[in-house]
Scaffold this active site. Structure first.
Site, PDB file in Angstrom:
ATOM      1  N   LYS A 165       7.475  -1.233   6.686  1.00  0.00           N
ATOM      2  CA  LYS A 165       7.486   0.012   5.908  1.00  0.00           C
ATOM      3  C   LYS A 165       8.768   0.107   5.088  1.00  0.00           C
ATOM      4  O   LYS A 165       9.824  -0.407   5.480  1.00  0.00           O
ATOM      5  CB  LYS A 165       7.334   1.216   6.844  1.00  0.00           C
ATOM      6  CG  LYS A 165       8.374   1.324   7.926  1.00  0.00           C
ATOM      7  CD  LYS A 165       8.034   2.440   8.908  1.00  0.00           C
ATOM      8  CE  LYS A 165       8.990   2.401  10.083  1.00  0.00           C
ATOM      9  NZ  LYS A 165       8.662   3.277  11.176  1.00  0.00           N
ATOM     10  N   PHE A 188      -7.762   1.902   5.449  1.00  0.00           N
ATOM     11  CA  PHE A 188      -7.113   0.612   5.189  1.00  0.00           C
ATOM     12  C   PHE A 188      -7.485  -0.514   6.142  1.00  0.00           C
ATOM     13  O   PHE A 188      -7.190  -1.656   5.867  1.00  0.00           O
ATOM     14  CB  PHE A 188      -5.581   0.769   5.141  1.00  0.00           C
ATOM     15  CG  PHE A 188      -4.983   1.506   6.310  1.00  0.00           C
ATOM     16  CD1 PHE A 188      -4.816   0.890   7.538  1.00  0.00           C
ATOM     17  CD2 PHE A 188      -4.569   2.822   6.162  1.00  0.00           C
ATOM     18  CE1 PHE A 188      -4.257   1.570   8.603  1.00  0.00           C
ATOM     19  CE2 PHE A 188      -4.001   3.514   7.229  1.00  0.00           C
ATOM     20  CZ  PHE A 188      -3.849   2.884   8.455  1.00  0.00           C
ATOM     21  N   LYS A 198       2.302   4.565   1.375  1.00  0.00           N
ATOM     22  CA  LYS A 198       2.460   5.100   2.734  1.00  0.00           C
ATOM     23  C   LYS A 198       2.295   6.614   2.635  1.00  0.00           C
ATOM     24  O   LYS A 198       3.081   7.303   2.000  1.00  0.00           O
ATOM     25  CB  LYS A 198       3.829   4.751   3.311  1.00  0.00           C
ATOM     26  CG  LYS A 198       3.978   5.205   4.756  1.00  0.00           C
ATOM     27  CD  LYS A 198       5.305   4.749   5.338  1.00  0.00           C
ATOM     28  CE  LYS A 198       5.376   4.927   6.857  1.00  0.00           C
ATOM     29  NZ  LYS A 198       5.144   6.258   7.323  1.00  0.00           N
ATOM     30  N   GLU A 240       0.834  -1.210   0.000  1.00  0.00           N
ATOM     31  CA  GLU A 240       0.000   0.000   0.000  1.00  0.00           C
ATOM     32  C   GLU A 240       0.859   1.246   0.000  1.00  0.00           C
ATOM     33  O   GLU A 240       1.981   1.217   0.524  1.00  0.00           O
ATOM     34  CB  GLU A 240      -0.859   0.040   1.274  1.00  0.00           C
ATOM     35  CG  GLU A 240      -1.982  -0.927   1.274  1.00  0.00           C
ATOM     36  CD  GLU A 240      -2.782  -0.867   2.573  1.00  0.00           C
ATOM     37  OE1 GLU A 240      -2.633   0.068   3.352  1.00  0.00           O
ATOM     38  OE2 GLU A 240      -3.561  -1.816   2.778  1.00  0.00           O
ATOM     39  N   ARG A 242      -3.060   8.928  16.674  1.00  0.00           N
ATOM     40  CA  ARG A 242      -2.137   7.860  17.032  1.00  0.00           C
ATOM     41  C   ARG A 242      -1.752   7.917  18.512  1.00  0.00           C
ATOM     42  O   ARG A 242      -1.433   6.911  19.111  1.00  0.00           O
ATOM     43  CB  ARG A 242      -0.913   8.013  16.142  1.00  0.00           C
ATOM     44  CG  ARG A 242       0.187   7.113  16.491  1.00  0.00           C
ATOM     45  CD  ARG A 242       0.986   6.856  15.260  1.00  0.00           C
ATOM     46  NE  ARG A 242       2.283   6.396  15.622  1.00  0.00           N
ATOM     47  CZ  ARG A 242       3.263   6.261  14.771  1.00  0.00           C
ATOM     48  NH1 ARG A 242       3.081   6.606  13.518  1.00  0.00           N
ATOM     49  NH2 ARG A 242       4.415   5.811  15.140  1.00  0.00           N
TER      50      ARG A 242
HETATM   51  P1  AMP Z   1       6.056   5.338  11.067  1.00  0.00           P
HETATM   52  O1  AMP Z   1       5.435   6.531  11.713  1.00  0.00           O
HETATM   53  O2  AMP Z   1       7.226   5.677  10.192  1.00  0.00           O
HETATM   54  O3  AMP Z   1       6.349   4.210  12.044  1.00  0.00           O
HETATM   55  O4  AMP Z   1       4.976   4.718  10.055  1.00  0.00           O
HETATM   56  C1  AMP Z   1       3.752   4.229  10.462  1.00  0.00           C
HETATM   57  C2  AMP Z   1       2.675   5.237  10.148  1.00  0.00           C
HETATM   58  O5  AMP Z   1       2.464   5.349   8.742  1.00  0.00           O
HETATM   59  C3  AMP Z   1       1.304   4.829  10.640  1.00  0.00           C
HETATM   60  O6  AMP Z   1       1.107   5.128  11.998  1.00  0.00           O
HETATM   61  C4  AMP Z   1       0.360   5.634   9.766  1.00  0.00           C
HETATM   62  O7  AMP Z   1       0.100   6.895  10.351  1.00  0.00           O
HETATM   63  C5  AMP Z   1       1.172   5.884   8.507  1.00  0.00           C
HETATM   64  N1  AMP Z   1       0.602   5.273   7.297  1.00  0.00           N
HETATM   65  C6  AMP Z   1       0.560   5.871   6.095  1.00  0.00           C
HETATM   66  N2  AMP Z   1       0.020   5.084   5.176  1.00  0.00           N
HETATM   67  C7  AMP Z   1      -0.336   3.927   5.790  1.00  0.00           C
HETATM   68  C8  AMP Z   1      -0.925   2.708   5.360  1.00  0.00           C
HETATM   69  N3  AMP Z   1      -1.279   2.493   4.087  1.00  0.00           N
HETATM   70  N4  AMP Z   1      -1.116   1.737   6.284  1.00  0.00           N
HETATM   71  C9  AMP Z   1      -0.745   1.911   7.571  1.00  0.00           C
HETATM   72  N5  AMP Z   1      -0.171   3.037   8.034  1.00  0.00           N
HETATM   73  C10 AMP Z   1       0.043   4.044   7.155  1.00  0.00           C
END
Ligand code: AMP
Length: 573
Positions: A425, A342, A252, A250, A273
């Protein structure tokens, strides 16, 4: 339970700066608390009036609190103001003023925890003209009914400055020891807490119905579920090892994670969050969710992003303009948003947490009426790394941050509150530069010199040790702070300032800051390299070289910062 017993506990807690000792004191105390008071006592001890995600705000000005102290002690207000200047803490002022009480007052032991809590809620609920007066009088009565020591803590509770150094995890540990006799049950409590992160509900369920009931705790619609997070890999091909078989890739998005709850009565609540209630910021999202998502009761997740007139993504900073308490209507028009959904965690009385991801997302899309405001994430299903990489580049071109790869396997359940391997990710920074970013907690500061005098010259930043529930230092951060930011810093951090090292903070003597902060503010920091260092405590001695400030991560709580384990793993790269 009488409030003076709780005040005694706080006095004891205040004397210690050891996390273990705090747990011990708390667990001994919990053993004596009647089940009907345990939720309230848990909230108060955390310095809260309710669960973190309930929007209960006291909204009492310092001036009003000082006035209440003057009324309670039947002294002149100028005397109270003078004492405030001398002591610098309204709690200490209340204690001092009430040492000489007027004779006619109600006996001390009459104030119960329940009465105090109900009155505090009444105060918080009082709004509009005359509300400051009515809050003042209610507070004055509470202060009169308590001991001088009790008055100190009540004042701090009313001002939101009761900082015992206790976090949710400290309370869970203490509950586990008090009610099950061992620390091992903590894991069960933590699992329940991830699904229902309300210490009050957990405490009461445990005290009334035991650990078996805790094992069965499920989603409470209206109480946010701790969000599932994504892991990271160093090389793209590692994804196939971690997620064998087919996965969903998906986009991001660089926006804000939103968890939307709709209860049986049709009320829609949005959580961030950090599990904060952000419903008021997004009246447009609430309207669309009611209109386009066909279910009586649900919990779903997505990422809200700011978009231009053509629906193209705009930067995170643009979306941040929606983080406000005033002019909401104006900014709803000024900064249009879109919700990329999602996940589905709950539907019409049934929890979906244990269903595989493919089923959760398929059900979500089935119930979503076609519209341009709430849309499913852009995605592909594949098991091929080249296809994944192609899609990743396509998403970068579309203006997104990267991709999140999600397992579709039978066991790809929603792992509430954890960073498991079911989601991975892959972001553009991983490919373009050899730098890493870290989300660190500000736990101290050093006064600035020269150009920076009057503000802070550097911040002491820490990672979160999730096993010990402590904060461990990783770097001193001074680079990347602009002049505007430096000017704003003392004000931004003032609320979290404490007199001495908070119990959960672990710092070497050489690094001791000049000012201490409760671990609350999270900053994103870019760094060049992790090296061994005897003066930092992260993972028994790791330091981040050349740290540079990127931005505040207001969407993250201290316990959501980068963990010491993750940093240790990165250092071994
Ligand atoms: P990180 O903050 O780098 O740990 O990345 C996780 C965050 O990416 C999640 O908490 C979401 O806010 C964001 N995010 C963006 N797109 C998505 C997606 N398709 N699925 C899940 N999280 C996403």
């Amino acid at each position: 339970m009488h409030f003076h017993q709780l005040a005694e506990l706080y006095a004891e807690l205040e004397k210690t700066s050891s996390g273990n000792k705090m747990r011990e004191i708390l667990s001994e105390f919990f053993k004596t608390v009647p089940a009907e008071d345990i939720a309230v006592i848990s909230y108060l001890t955390l310095g809260q009036l309710a669960s973190d995600n309930d929007d209960v705000v006291m909204g009492m000005a310092d001036k009003s609190v000082l006035k209440a102290i003057a009324i309670a002690g039947a002294v002149d207000q100028s005397k109270v103001s003078k004492l405030m200047q001398e002591l610098g803490d309204a709690g200490l002022v209340a204690e001092k003023v009430l040492q000489k009480k007027p004779q006619t007052l109600i006996p001390l032991e009459k104030l119960t925890v329940k009465e105090l809590f109900e009155t505090l809620h009444k105060m918080a609920g009082s709004i509009g003209t005359g509300s400051q007066d009515s809050k003042q009088n209610l507070l004055a009565t509470m202060l009169q009914k308590s001991s001088p020591q009790g008055a100190k803590y009540i004042t701090r509770i009313a001002l939101g400055t009761l900082r015992m150094g206790v976090g949710d995890m400290t309370v869970l540990d203490a509950l586990s020891i008090a009610f099950t006799g061992n620390k091992e049950s903590k894991e069960i409590l933590e699992k329940a807490y991830n699904i229902c992160p309300d210490v009050g509900i957990i405490a009461e369920t445990l005290a009334k119905h035991g650990i078996k009931a805790i094992e069965k705790i499920d989603i409470h619609v209206g109480t946010p579920i701790k969000m599932m997070l994504a892991q990271r890999v160093d090389e793209l091909h590692e994804i196939s090892d971690k997620i064998p078989g087919e996965f969903t890739v998906e986009a991001k998005y660089d926006g804000e994670r939103v968890q939307a709850h709709k209860n049986k009565k049709g009320k829609i609540t949005l959580f961030s969050r950090r599990l904060e209630n952000i419903t008021a910021q997004f009246p447009d999202l609430v309207e669309w969710l009611g209109k386009y998502f066909h279910a009586d009761e649900f919990v779903l997740e997505g990422e809200v992003i700011a978009v231009d007139k053509n629906g193209h993504p705009l930067p995170f900073q643009t979306l941040m303009q929606r983080k406000r308490k005033t002019e909401i209507e104006e900014y709803t028009k000024k900064v249009p948003v879109q919700l990329k959904v999602f996940d589905l965690l709950y539907l019409n009385g049934k929890s979906f947490l244990h269903q595989p991801y493919c089923q959760r997302s398929a059900q979500l899309e089935k119930l979503l009426k076609k519209n341009e405001f709430i849309v499913p994430t852009e995605k592909i299903n594949t098991e091929n790394i080249d296809e994944l990489e192609d899609f990743f580049h396509k998403m970068l071109k579309a203006g997104y941050e990267g991709v999140i790869v999600k397992s579709r396997a039978e066991d790809s359940e929603y792992q509430a509150g954890s960073r498991g391997w079911n989601w991975i990710k892959w972001k553009k920074e991983y490919v373009t530069e050899m730098v890493d970013t870290f989300d660190l907690v500000v736990i101290g500061a050093y006064h600035g010199k020269g150009k920076r005098s009057g503000t802070y010259g550097a911040l002491l930043c820490a990672a979160y040790n999730e096993k010990e529930d402590t904060f461990e230092t990783l770097c001193k951060l001074g680079t990347g702070l602009t002049d505007e930011l430096l000017e704003e810093l003392p004000k931004k951090l003032a609320k979290h300032k404490v007199e001495r090292r908070p119990a959960r903070v672990n710092v070497k003597k050489e690094m001791e800051p000049e000012v201490w902060f409760e671990p609350r503010i999270v900053v994103e920091v870019m760094g060049a390299e992790l090296t061994n260092s005897p003066i930092h405590t992260c993972a028994s001695g790791l330091a981040l070289r050349f740290p540079r400030f990127i931005r505040f991560r207001e969407d993250k709580k201290a316990e959501q910062a980068t963990t010491s384990t993750e940093i240790e793993r990165m250092s071994k790269k």
